[in-house]
Design a protein around this motif. Structure first.
Motif, PDB file in Angstrom:
ATOM      1  N   ALA A 343       0.813  -1.218   0.000  1.00 12.71           N
ATOM      2  CA  ALA A 343       0.000   0.000   0.000  1.00 12.71           C
ATOM      3  C   ALA A 343       0.845   1.266   0.000  1.00 12.71           C
ATOM      4  CB  ALA A 343      -0.944  -0.012   1.210  1.00 12.71           C
ATOM      5  N   ARG A 344       2.031   1.210   0.547  1.00  7.45           N
ATOM      6  CA  ARG A 344       2.889   2.395   0.602  1.00  7.45           C
ATOM      7  C   ARG A 344       3.617   2.652  -0.721  1.00  7.45           C
ATOM      8  NH1 ARG A 344       6.149   2.170   6.293  1.00  7.45           N
ATOM      9  NH2 ARG A 344       6.578   4.354   5.790  1.00  7.45           N
ATOM     10  N   HIS A 345       3.594   1.685  -1.617  1.00  7.00           N
ATOM     11  CA  HIS A 345       4.301   1.854  -2.886  1.00  7.00           C
ATOM     12  C   HIS A 345       3.404   1.801  -4.116  1.00  7.00           C
ATOM     13  CE1 HIS A 345       7.676   0.772  -0.228  1.00  7.00           C
ATOM     14  NE2 HIS A 345       8.411   1.449  -1.082  1.00  7.00           N
ATOM     15  N   ARG A 346       2.199   1.347  -3.961  1.00  8.47           N
ATOM     16  CA  ARG A 346       1.309   1.168  -5.113  1.00  8.47           C
ATOM     17  C   ARG A 346       0.364   2.351  -5.234  1.00  8.47           C
ATOM     18  NH1 ARG A 346       0.851  -2.264  -9.654  1.00  8.47           N
ATOM     19  NH2 ARG A 346      -1.322  -2.839  -9.985  1.00  8.47           N
ATOM     20  N   GLN A 347       0.219   2.856  -6.464  1.00  8.37           N
ATOM     21  CA  GLN A 347      -0.700   3.955  -6.747  1.00  8.37           C
ATOM     22  C   GLN A 347      -1.966   3.447  -7.408  1.00  8.37           C
ATOM     23  OE1 GLN A 347       1.158   6.963  -9.154  1.00  8.37           O
ATOM     24  NE2 GLN A 347       1.589   8.255  -7.400  1.00  8.37           N
ATOM     25  N   ALA A 348      -3.088   4.083  -7.094  1.00  8.86           N
ATOM     26  CA  ALA A 348      -4.354   3.822  -7.773  1.00  8.86           C
ATOM     27  C   ALA A 348      -5.194   5.082  -7.710  1.00  8.86           C
ATOM     28  CB  ALA A 348      -5.090   2.655  -7.126  1.00  8.86           C
ATOM     29  N   PHE A 349      -5.795   5.424  -8.812  1.00  6.71           N
ATOM     30  CA  PHE A 349      -6.667   6.602  -8.875  1.00  6.71           C
ATOM     31  C   PHE A 349      -5.949   7.868  -8.419  1.00  6.71           C
ATOM     32  CE2 PHE A 349      -9.260   2.848  -7.737  1.00  6.71           C
ATOM     33  CZ  PHE A 349      -9.871   2.661  -8.977  1.00  6.71           C
ATOM     34  N   GLY A 350      -4.663   7.959  -8.779  1.00  8.17           N
ATOM     35  CA  GLY A 350      -3.915   9.191  -8.562  1.00  8.17           C
ATOM     36  C   GLY A 350      -3.282   9.354  -7.205  1.00  8.17           C
ATOM     37  N   ALA A 351      -3.319   8.339  -6.361  1.00  9.52           N
ATOM     38  CA  ALA A 351      -2.718   8.463  -5.027  1.00  9.52           C
ATOM     39  C   ALA A 351      -2.236   7.100  -4.553  1.00  9.52           C
ATOM     40  CB  ALA A 351      -3.727   9.031  -4.033  1.00  9.52           C
ATOM     41  N   ARG A 352      -1.286   7.131  -3.622  1.00 11.78           N
ATOM     42  CA  ARG A 352      -0.853   5.873  -3.029  1.00 11.78           C
ATOM     43  C   ARG A 352      -2.023   5.216  -2.285  1.00 11.78           C
ATOM     44  NH1 ARG A 352       3.913   6.665   0.930  1.00 11.78           N
ATOM     45  NH2 ARG A 352       2.379   8.109   1.789  1.00 11.78           N
ATOM     46  N   LEU A 353      -2.046   3.897  -2.292  1.00 10.39           N
ATOM     47  CA  LEU A 353      -3.114   3.194  -1.591  1.00 10.39           C
ATOM     48  C   LEU A 353      -3.152   3.559  -0.113  1.00 10.39           C
ATOM     49  CD1 LEU A 353      -2.837  -0.397  -3.126  1.00 10.39           C
ATOM     50  CD2 LEU A 353      -4.584   1.332  -3.615  1.00 10.39           C
ATOM     51  N   VAL A 354      -1.978   3.697   0.507  1.00  8.09           N
ATOM     52  CA  VAL A 354      -1.933   3.973   1.937  1.00  8.09           C
ATOM     53  C   VAL A 354      -2.481   5.359   2.269  1.00  8.09           C
ATOM     54  CG1 VAL A 354       0.377   4.999   2.065  1.00  8.09           C
ATOM     55  CG2 VAL A 354      -0.475   3.595   3.971  1.00  8.09           C
ATOM     56  N   ASP A 355      -2.559   6.247   1.289  1.00  7.09           N
ATOM     57  CA  ASP A 355      -3.093   7.590   1.531  1.00  7.09           C
ATOM     58  C   ASP A 355      -4.599   7.671   1.300  1.00  7.09           C
ATOM     59  OD1 ASP A 355      -0.580   8.623   2.149  1.00  7.09           O
ATOM     60  OD2 ASP A 355      -0.102   8.985   0.042  1.00  7.09           O
ATOM     61  N   GLN A 356      -5.209   6.574   0.910  1.00  8.91           N
ATOM     62  CA  GLN A 356      -6.637   6.578   0.633  1.00  8.91           C
ATOM     63  C   GLN A 356      -7.400   6.085   1.867  1.00  8.91           C
ATOM     64  OE1 GLN A 356      -7.725   5.153  -3.274  1.00  8.91           O
ATOM     65  NE2 GLN A 356      -5.629   5.425  -4.028  1.00  8.91           N
ATOM     66  N   PRO A 357      -8.405   6.835   2.309  1.00  9.61           N
ATOM     67  CA  PRO A 357      -9.050   6.565   3.607  1.00  9.61           C
ATOM     68  C   PRO A 357      -9.547   5.138   3.788  1.00  9.61           C
ATOM     69  CG  PRO A 357      -9.728   8.694   2.773  1.00  9.61           C
ATOM     70  CD  PRO A 357      -8.937   8.059   1.668  1.00  9.61           C
ATOM     71  N   ALA A 358     -10.169   4.562   2.770  1.00  7.62           N
ATOM     72  CA  ALA A 358     -10.716   3.213   2.925  1.00  7.62           C
ATOM     73  C   ALA A 358      -9.605   2.196   3.194  1.00  7.62           C
ATOM     74  CB  ALA A 358     -11.506   2.817   1.678  1.00  7.62           C
ATOM     75  N   MET A 359      -8.481   2.335   2.462  1.00  2.97           N
ATOM     76  CA  MET A 359      -7.367   1.412   2.672  1.00  2.97           C
ATOM     77  C   MET A 359      -6.717   1.660   4.035  1.00  2.97           C
ATOM     78  SD  MET A 359      -5.588  -1.137   1.691  1.00  2.97           S
ATOM     79  CE  MET A 359      -5.826  -1.417  -0.070  1.00  2.97           C
ATOM     80  N   ARG A 360      -6.618   2.899   4.450  1.00  2.00           N
ATOM     81  CA  ARG A 360      -6.044   3.184   5.762  1.00  2.00           C
ATOM     82  C   ARG A 360      -6.851   2.506   6.869  1.00  2.00           C
ATOM     83  NH1 ARG A 360      -5.122   8.647   4.227  1.00  2.00           N
ATOM     84  NH2 ARG A 360      -6.820   9.359   5.560  1.00  2.00           N
ATOM     85  N   ASN A 361      -8.163   2.504   6.705  1.00  2.00           N
ATOM     86  CA  ASN A 361      -9.013   1.866   7.717  1.00  2.00           C
ATOM     87  C   ASN A 361      -8.736   0.364   7.789  1.00  2.00           C
ATOM     88  OD1 ASN A 361     -11.226   0.972   9.356  1.00  2.00           O
ATOM     89  ND2 ASN A 361     -12.434   2.719   8.701  1.00  2.00           N
TER      90      ASN A 361
END
Length: 568
Positions: A343-361
Motif C-alpha cells: 500500500a505504501r508503494h502502489r498507486q491507484a486513482f492518482g494516489a498511493r493506496l496507503v493515503d486513501q481513507p478506505a485502505m487506511r481503515n
C-alpha cells in the motif's frame, strides 16, 4: 495505558516512482510496481521489540536482530524453494530393499540449519536466565514469517524436553543431542550424530484427538542399559516429520496408554521396524513431511510410568500449543507487513493506496488485530518462564495457553485473506507469498487440538483446577477500572462462566470472550494509548462493523499503520 505518547506519523514513507515516458510503439513499460521488501524482522518490528524488552529478553537483542535480518532476507527465498519442491518419499532402493527415506530440497535443510544454529529448540533450556523463553519465542515468531513448515520438527524437538526428563536414563542418552545447535540430517544411529531432532506419532485413524482410543500395542521384551524395552505394533495416522531421529509414541499396555521413545534406528544401527506408508497431501505446510506409518514390532523404550502416557506427554502438548499461537501470530505479522509495504508503494486513482481513507481503515484494523495477538503470545511465553517459581503463573500458563491458542489461531486465516485482498490480484499469485501464508494458517488451529477440543479443555480446566480460574481472574481483574468497556466485557464474561447451563454448547463463545479480555488487558498495559483506544472502541465498545476496515471515525489510522510498518 502506560504509553501516553501519540503514534508516529507515516508522512515520511516513500512515494512510488512516477511512470516512465513510454517510447513510441512500446507495449511493455514496467512501473507502479512494488519493490522487493527485505527487512530486519526484529529491528524493524517496534511492538515485538517492546514486548521482548518488557519481558526481560533484552539481553538477546543481538541474537534476535541477527536472526531478524536473515528471516527477512535470504531465508524468504529458501522458504519459497522448500515449498516449491516438496519432500518425496522413497520406500525402497533400486534393489528392492526397504529404506523408508524422505528426501528434501536443499532449501529445507538450510532452513533447519538456521533454526537449529540459532538455538530455537534449545535456548530456553540451555540458557534459562530471565527472558530466555521470551527470546526463544521471538525466534519462532520470526522464523514462521520466512517458512513455517520447518517448525514441526523444531517445535517437537523443543517441546519433548520436559517429557524426556521424566525418565532419567532416557534423558541422559538423548538430551545432549536434542539440545545441540548442530543440524545433522544424516540417517545414522542417534549416538553417532552431532545433533538430533524428535517428532511424535500419537493419533490413529479411528481415534484422532481421542488418543485413549489408540489400538497400537506395546509388549515388553526386556531391559537394556537400564531402559525398559518394548516392541510396538500398530498404525499411526499422523507421524509428523518422519525423518527425525526419534519419536514419542503412545501405545497400549496391559496398564493402559503408555508413552514410548521410538528411535528411527535400533541400537545396533539397523533400521527400526517403522514403515512409512505414504506422505499426506496437505492443504499447506507442504515443505514438511507429514506421514502415515506402520509399526511392525518397532523397538522403543518406555518414558514415564505404564498407563500414564497421556499425563507423561501433556507437557509436550502444552509447549507445542504455545508454538501454535506463536506460529499463527508470525504468519499474521508477515501478511500485515506485505500488505502495508504494498500500500505504501502502489498507486491507484492518482494516489498511493496507503493515503486513501478506505485502505487506511483496513490496514489500521489489521494492525490492531495483529499487535493484540502478538502481545498475548509473548505474555504467554513469559508465563511459561515464570511457572517454575510461581504457582499462580503456572496455573495461568495452563489456562491461558488454551485460550490464546484458540483465539489467535482462529483469527489467522481470515486475517491473512484480508491482507491478501489489500494486494488485489497481485496477492492471489504465488510469487507474492500470501497464498502460502493463507494455506499454512489453518494448521495451527487444527494441530494439538482443534477449536472444540481446545474450548472444552478450557472448560474442563476451569471446572477441575480451581487454581486456573483464580489465576486467570487475577490477571484480568488487575486491569479493572482502566476502561469502562473493558470492565463491562469482563463482567459479562465472568458472569457467563459462572453459569453452568449449556456450558459445552456455549464453549466457543466463552473461550473467545476470554481471549478478547486477555488481549484487552495486554494492550491496556503495554500499547500506546491511541492504539489501545482504537482496539477497545472497536472490539469491546461495539464501534465496529464486523469486518476489517470498519474502525470508527477519529481513529489514528495513519499512526497505527506507521507503527506496524517494517522499515526496509
Amino acid at each position: 495505558m502506560t504509553d501516553q505518547t501519540p503514534l508516529a506519523s507515516s508522512s515520511s514513507s516513500p512515494s512510488p516512482a512516477l511512470a516512465p515516458a513510454a517510447a513510441p510503439g512500446a507495449t511493455h513499460a514496467v512501473f507502479n510496481q512494488v519493490p522487493l521488501l527485505e527487512a530486519n524482522l526484529y529491528a524493524g518490528d517496534q511492538a515485538l521489540g517492546e514486548a521482548v524488552e518488557g519481558f526481560g529478553g533484552g539481553w538477546a537483542r543481538g541474537l534476535l536482530s541477527d536472526y531478524g535480518a536473515r528471516t527477512g532476507g535470504p531465508m524468504l527465498a529458501l522458504g519459497h524453494d522448500a515449498n516449491r519442491f516438496p519432500p518425496e518419499l522413497t520406500t525402497h532402493d533400486r534393489y528392492g530393499n526397504r529404506i523408508d527415506e524422505v528426501r528434501f530440497h536443499p532449501a529445507y535443510h538450510a532452513l533447519m540449519a538456521e533454526a537449529v544454529g540459532a538455538g530455537m529448540h534449545s535456548l530456553a533450556w540451555t540458557d534459562p536466565r530471565p527472558g530466555a523463553m521470551v527470546a526463544r519465542s521471538a525466534l519462532v515468531y520470526m522464523h514462521c514469517q520466512a517458512e513455517a513448515g520447518t517448525m514441526c520438527p523444531m517445535t517437537m524437538t523443543f517441546a519433548v524436553v520436559p517429557a524426556l526428563k521424566q525418565e532419567p536414563v532416557v534423558a541422559e542418552r538423548w538430551l545432549p543431542g536434542v539440545l545441540s545447535t548442530q543440524y545433522d540430517p544424516r540417517a545414522i544411529p542417534a549416538p553417532e550424530k552431532a545433533g538430533l531432532t524428535l517428532g511424535m506419532a500419537m493419533t490413529e485413524k479411528q481415534g484422532g484427538s481421542d488418543v485413549r482410543a489408540n489400538t497400537t500395542r506395546a509388549v515388553r521384551v526386556g531391559e537394556e542399559d537400564g531402559q525398559e524395552v518394548y516392541e510396538l505394533t500398530g498404525h499411526k495416522w499422523f507421524c509428523s516429520a518422519p525423518m527425525c531421529d526419534g519419536f514419542l509414541v503412545l501405545a497400549q499396555t496391559d496398564a493402559g496408554v503408555t508413552c514410548f521413545l521410538m528411535p528411527r534406528r535400533r541400537p545396533d544401527g539397523s533400521r527400526n521396524a517403522m514403515h512409512i506408508q505414504r506422505l499426506k497431501d496437505k492443504v499447506g505446510n507442504r515443505s514438511n513431511a507429514s506421514s502415515e506409518i506402520e509399526l511392525r514390532g518397532a523397538y522403543a523404550v518406555r518414558v514415564g510410568p505404564e498407563g500414564r502416557g497421556v499425563r507423561t506427554i501433556i507437557e509436550m502438548v502444552h509447549h507445542t500449543r504455545l508454538d501454535c499461537a506463536l506460529g499463527a501470530s508470525g504468519l499474521m505479522r508477515q501478511a500485515l507487513t506485505q500488505a502495508i509495504h504494498h500500500a505504501r508503494h502502489r498507486q491507484a486513482f492518482g494516489a498511493r493506496l496507503v493515503d486513501q481513507p478506505a485502505m487506511r481503515n483496513v490496514l489500521a484494523d489489521l494492525a490492531l488485530e495483529q499487535e493484540a495477538g502478538m502481545r498475548m503470545v509473548m505474555r504467554l511465553a513469559h508465563s511459561f518462564e515464570q511457572s517454575g517459581a510461581d504457582p499462580q503463573e503456572q496455573a495461568f500458563a495452563r489456562i491461558a495457553t488454551a485460550v490464546v491458542k484458540y483465539w489467535v489461531c482462529k483469527r489467522a486465516p481470515g486475517f491473512i485473506y484480508e491482507a491478501m485482498e489489500c494486494l488485489g490480484g497481485n496477492g492471489y499469485v504465488e510469487e507474492s507469498g500470501l497464498p502460502r501464508l493463507y494455506r499454512e494458517a489453518p494448521l495451527n488451529a487444527i494441530w494439538e487440538g482443534s477449536g472444540n477440543v481446545i474450548a472444552l479443555d478450557v472448560l474442563r480446566a476451569l471446572g477441575r483446577e480451581p487454581a486456573t480460574r483464580e489465576a486467570l481472574a487475577a490477571r484480568l481483574m488487575r486491569n479493572r477500572g482502566a476502561d469502562a468497556r473493558y470492565d463491562a466485557h469482563l463482567d459479562r464474561t465472568l458472569a457467563a462462566l459462572g453459569s453452568n447451563a449449556d456450558l459445552e454448547f456455549r464453549a466457543r463463545r466463552l473461550v473467545g470472550d476470554l481471549g478478547l479480555a486477555l488481549a484487552g488487558a495486554e494492550l491496556i498495559d503495554h500499547a500506546p494509548e491511541t492504539l489501545a483506544e482504537a482496539w477497545l472502541a472497536s472490539r469491546l465498545g461495539g464501534d465496529h462493523g464486523g469486518f476489517y476496515g470498519t474502525l470508527p471515525t477519529g481513529t489514528d489510522a495513519e499512526g497505527i499503520i506507521s507503527r506496524a510498518a517494517v522499515a526496509a
